[in-house]
Enzyme design. Structure first.
Site, PDB file in Angstrom:
ATOM      1  N   ARG A 121       0.727  -1.267  -0.041  1.00 34.28           N
ATOM      2  CA  ARG A 121       0.069  -0.110   0.092  1.00 34.28           C
ATOM      3  C   ARG A 121       0.967   1.336   0.107  1.00 34.28           C
ATOM      4  O   ARG A 121       1.072   2.077   1.037  1.00 34.28           O
ATOM      5  CB  ARG A 121      -1.009  -0.055   1.133  1.00 34.28           C
ATOM      6  CG  ARG A 121      -2.124  -1.153   0.972  1.00 34.28           C
ATOM      7  CD  ARG A 121      -3.253  -0.967   1.736  1.00 34.28           C
ATOM      8  NE  ARG A 121      -4.314  -1.562   1.100  1.00 34.28           N
ATOM      9  CZ  ARG A 121      -5.392  -1.915   1.534  1.00 34.28           C
ATOM     10  NH1 ARG A 121      -5.837  -1.390   2.849  1.00 34.28           N
ATOM     11  NH2 ARG A 121      -6.688  -2.403   0.950  1.00 34.28           N
ATOM     12  N   GLN A 126      -1.357   2.196  -5.999  1.00 34.68           N
ATOM     13  CA  GLN A 126      -2.789   2.659  -5.589  1.00 34.68           C
ATOM     14  C   GLN A 126      -3.720   1.958  -6.781  1.00 34.68           C
ATOM     15  O   GLN A 126      -4.497   1.514  -6.479  1.00 34.68           O
ATOM     16  CB  GLN A 126      -3.115   4.007  -5.333  1.00 34.68           C
ATOM     17  CG  GLN A 126      -2.320   4.444  -4.136  1.00 34.68           C
ATOM     18  CD  GLN A 126      -2.669   5.929  -3.649  1.00 34.68           C
ATOM     19  OE1 GLN A 126      -3.169   6.547  -4.795  1.00 34.68           O
ATOM     20  NE2 GLN A 126      -2.657   6.440  -2.405  1.00 34.68           N
ATOM     21  N   ASP A 129      -4.104  -1.868  -6.598  1.00 30.59           N
ATOM     22  CA  ASP A 129      -4.552  -2.467  -5.474  1.00 30.59           C
ATOM     23  C   ASP A 129      -5.858  -3.108  -5.624  1.00 30.59           C
ATOM     24  O   ASP A 129      -7.019  -2.487  -5.459  1.00 30.59           O
ATOM     25  CB  ASP A 129      -4.587  -1.382  -4.265  1.00 30.59           C
ATOM     26  CG  ASP A 129      -4.816  -1.702  -2.914  1.00 30.59           C
ATOM     27  OD1 ASP A 129      -5.306  -3.039  -2.636  1.00 30.59           O
ATOM     28  OD2 ASP A 129      -4.773  -1.058  -2.151  1.00 30.59           O
ATOM     29  N   SER A 132      -8.401  -2.570  -2.509  1.00 29.20           N
ATOM     30  CA  SER A 132      -9.303  -1.224  -2.414  1.00 29.20           C
ATOM     31  C   SER A 132     -10.364  -1.326  -3.340  1.00 29.20           C
ATOM     32  O   SER A 132     -11.497  -0.636  -3.042  1.00 29.20           O
ATOM     33  CB  SER A 132      -8.228  -0.054  -2.734  1.00 29.20           C
ATOM     34  OG  SER A 132      -7.518   0.026  -1.330  1.00 29.20           O
ATOM     35  N   TYR A 229      -3.805  -1.094   7.702  1.00 26.94           N
ATOM     36  CA  TYR A 229      -4.525  -1.866   8.283  1.00 26.94           C
ATOM     37  C   TYR A 229      -4.737  -1.726   9.835  1.00 26.94           C
ATOM     38  O   TYR A 229      -3.511  -1.020  10.366  1.00 26.94           O
ATOM     39  CB  TYR A 229      -4.304  -3.405   8.229  1.00 26.94           C
ATOM     40  CG  TYR A 229      -4.560  -3.784   6.704  1.00 26.94           C
ATOM     41  CD1 TYR A 229      -5.781  -4.177   6.177  1.00 26.94           C
ATOM     42  CD2 TYR A 229      -3.455  -3.924   5.912  1.00 26.94           C
ATOM     43  CE1 TYR A 229      -5.829  -4.587   5.052  1.00 26.94           C
ATOM     44  CE2 TYR A 229      -3.555  -4.160   4.328  1.00 26.94           C
ATOM     45  CZ  TYR A 229      -4.825  -4.585   4.260  1.00 26.94           C
ATOM     46  OH  TYR A 229      -5.022  -4.934   2.852  1.00 26.94           O
TER      47      TYR A 229
END
Length: 373
Positions: A121, A126, A129, A132, A229
Site C-alpha cells: 500500500r 494505488q 490495489d 481497495s 490496516y
C-alpha cells in the site's frame, strides 16, 4: 507474450479478470490475448466482445497453450493449468494464508505465483490495489443488502400521515469498505455513526457527515498496523471498546462490520449479547464472515435471524456487482503489468519493491517472506 484469461471455477464467482477494454490495452503493448469461452458471461460480457477487441476465444486448453501469463480473479486450480508455458506467471487473488496447499502446488509445477492482495500500500501501487477497488464496492453493496433486508425506509419522511424517523446506521471499521458504507448510508438518508480502532480515521468519518464513536480514555492505543490496516488491540482497549459499543449498538437499526487483519481470523466485534440487545427488525451485515466473522452467530453464505435481528453473511460480496467489480479488477491487473512492461523484452519485468512483496513462488519453491516466517 501470450496472456490467458480463464473462466472462474470457484463456486459463486461471477467476476472475470479481463474486459474488452483491458484486452485492447494489452494488445497495444504487443501481447497476444486468449480468453476462455464463457469467461465473461456472468459479468455481462459476451465472447464476441472479446473477439471484437482482438482476443482469441476458445476452450481452456487452447487458451492456456503456451501462455506466459495467466490472469484470474481467484487462484486457478494448479491441475487445470496444463499447457501453460514453463515458469508462467499466475496473476490473481491467491488467498495464500488459507490456500497454502494450492501455493505449494504452484511451486511444484514451476509457476511464478503473484498474489495481487499482497500489493504494497504505497502511492505508486494505488492503481494496482485490488483490495481497495473491490472493498469499495463491498461497502456500497453491504448497505444495499442491509436496505433490502430492513423492513423500513432509510430516510426521514414527513408526510400528511405523520413522520417516519431516519434509520440509524453504525459502521464498524473505517477502511475503504467502511468509508464507502458510510457514504452510501448517508446518501440513502440514514443517520450514520462509525467507529474504528485507528484514531486517524476520526476526521475521515466527520468529513463524510457521520458521527465518530471512539474510546477516549485509553492512552497510547492508536490501532495502526502495517499497510494502513488496523493492528491488534490491548485487552484494556478491547474492554473499553466493548463497553462503548454495547451502549451504542442497542440503539441502531443497521450495523455494517468490515474489520479484517491480514493473515488472521477476523476480530470479533459484536457478541451474541450485543445482538440480543438490538431491536427486532434490525439488520447486521458482516463483511468479514468468510474470515471467521466480526459478528457472533453470522454464517457464511446465509442470512440468519437471531432474536428478530437479521445477520447477513453473503460470500464474495464484490462478485454480487460482477460487471463493475470486473471492470475495476481488470484495470488493477492491467495497471500492474503495464507499469513494468519492458518494450525491448516484450514482457513485464518486476522490480524488487513490488515484485518481492507479491511473489509467492519462484524456481520451484515458496519464496515470499510472509509465508516463510
Amino acid at each position: 507474450m501470450k496472456i490467458a484469461v480463464l473462466k472462474e471455477q470457484a463456486d459463486g464467482e461471477r467476476r472475470v479478470a479481463a474486459t474488452p477494454e483491458t484486452v485492447k490495452k494489452f494488445i497495444a503493448l504487443g501481447a497476444t490475448l486468449g480468453v476462455e469461452a464463457g469467461a465473461g458471461d456472468t459479468a455481462s460480457i459476451a465472447d464476441t466482445a472479446y473477439s471484437d477487441a482482438g482476443a482469441s476465444v476458445g476452450d481452456r486448453a487452447a487458451t492456456l497453450a503456451g501462455a506466459d501469463i495467466v490472469l484470474g480473479v481467484q487462484g486457478p486450480d494448479p491441475a487445470s493449468l496444463g499447457g501453460a508455458a514453463s515458469g508462467a506467471w499466475i496473476v490473481a487473488s491467491l488467498n495464500p494464508f488459507a490456500e497454502r496447499a494450492r501455493v505449494e502446488a504452484y511451486a511444484a509445477a514451476g509457476y511464478e505465483a503473484l498474489a495481487m492482495e499482497f500489493m504494497p500500500r504505497i502511492t505508486r501501487a494505488q492503481s494496482m490495489d485490488i483490495l481497495s477497488s473491490q472493498s469499495n464496492l463491498s461497502g456500497y453493496k453491504a448497505v444495499l443488502d442491509a436496505a433490502a433486508e430492513y423492513g423500513r425506509a432509510f430516510p426521514m419522511m414527513m408526510t400528511a400521515a405523520g413522520t417516519i424517523s431516519a434509520a440509524k446506521a453504525f459502521v464498524m471499521g473505517v477502511g475503504v469498505a467502511g468509508l464507502q458504507a458510510i457514504a452510501t448510508a448517508r446518501r440513502l438518508g440514514a443517520q450514520v455513526s462509525a467507529t474504528d480502532v485507528r484514531a486517524a480515521t476520526r476526521e475521515q468519518i466527520q468529513s463524510l457527515g457521520a458521527k465518530p464513536i471512539f474510546v477516549e480514555n485509553v492512552a497510547g492505543i492508536e490501532g495502526e498496523g502495517t499497510g494502513g490496516y488496523a493492528g491488534e488491540m490491548s485487552p484494556e482497549y478491547q474492554a473499553a471498546q466493548a463497553e462503548l459499543v454495547s451502549g451504542h449498538i442497542a440503539k441502531q437499526d443497521i450495523v455494517i462490520t468490515t474489520a479484517l487483519i491480514p493473515g488472521r481470523a477476523a476480530p470479533r466485534l459484536i457478541s451474541a449479547a450485543q445482538v440480543a440487545s438490538m431491536k427486532p427488525g434490525s439488520v447486521i451485515v458482516d463483511l468479514a464472515v468468510e474470515q471467521g466473522g466480526n459478528v457472533e452467530g453470522s454464517v457464511a453464505g446465509e442470512v440468519v435471524v437471531v432474536n428478530g435481528v437479521k445477520i447477513v453473511g453473503h460470500r464474495n460480496v464484490p462478485s454480487r456487482l460482477a460487471a463493475d467489480a470486473s471492470a475495476l479488477f481488470s484495470r488493477n491487473l492491467f495497471n500492474f503489468l503495464n507499469a513494468f512492461w519492458d518494450k525491448e523484452a516484450g514482457r513485464p519485468v518486476l522490480d524488487a519493491e513490488i515484485g518481492d512483496a507479491i511473489r509467492l513462488t519462484q524456481g520451484g519453491k515458496i519464496v515470499n517472506p510472509r509465508l516463510l516466517s
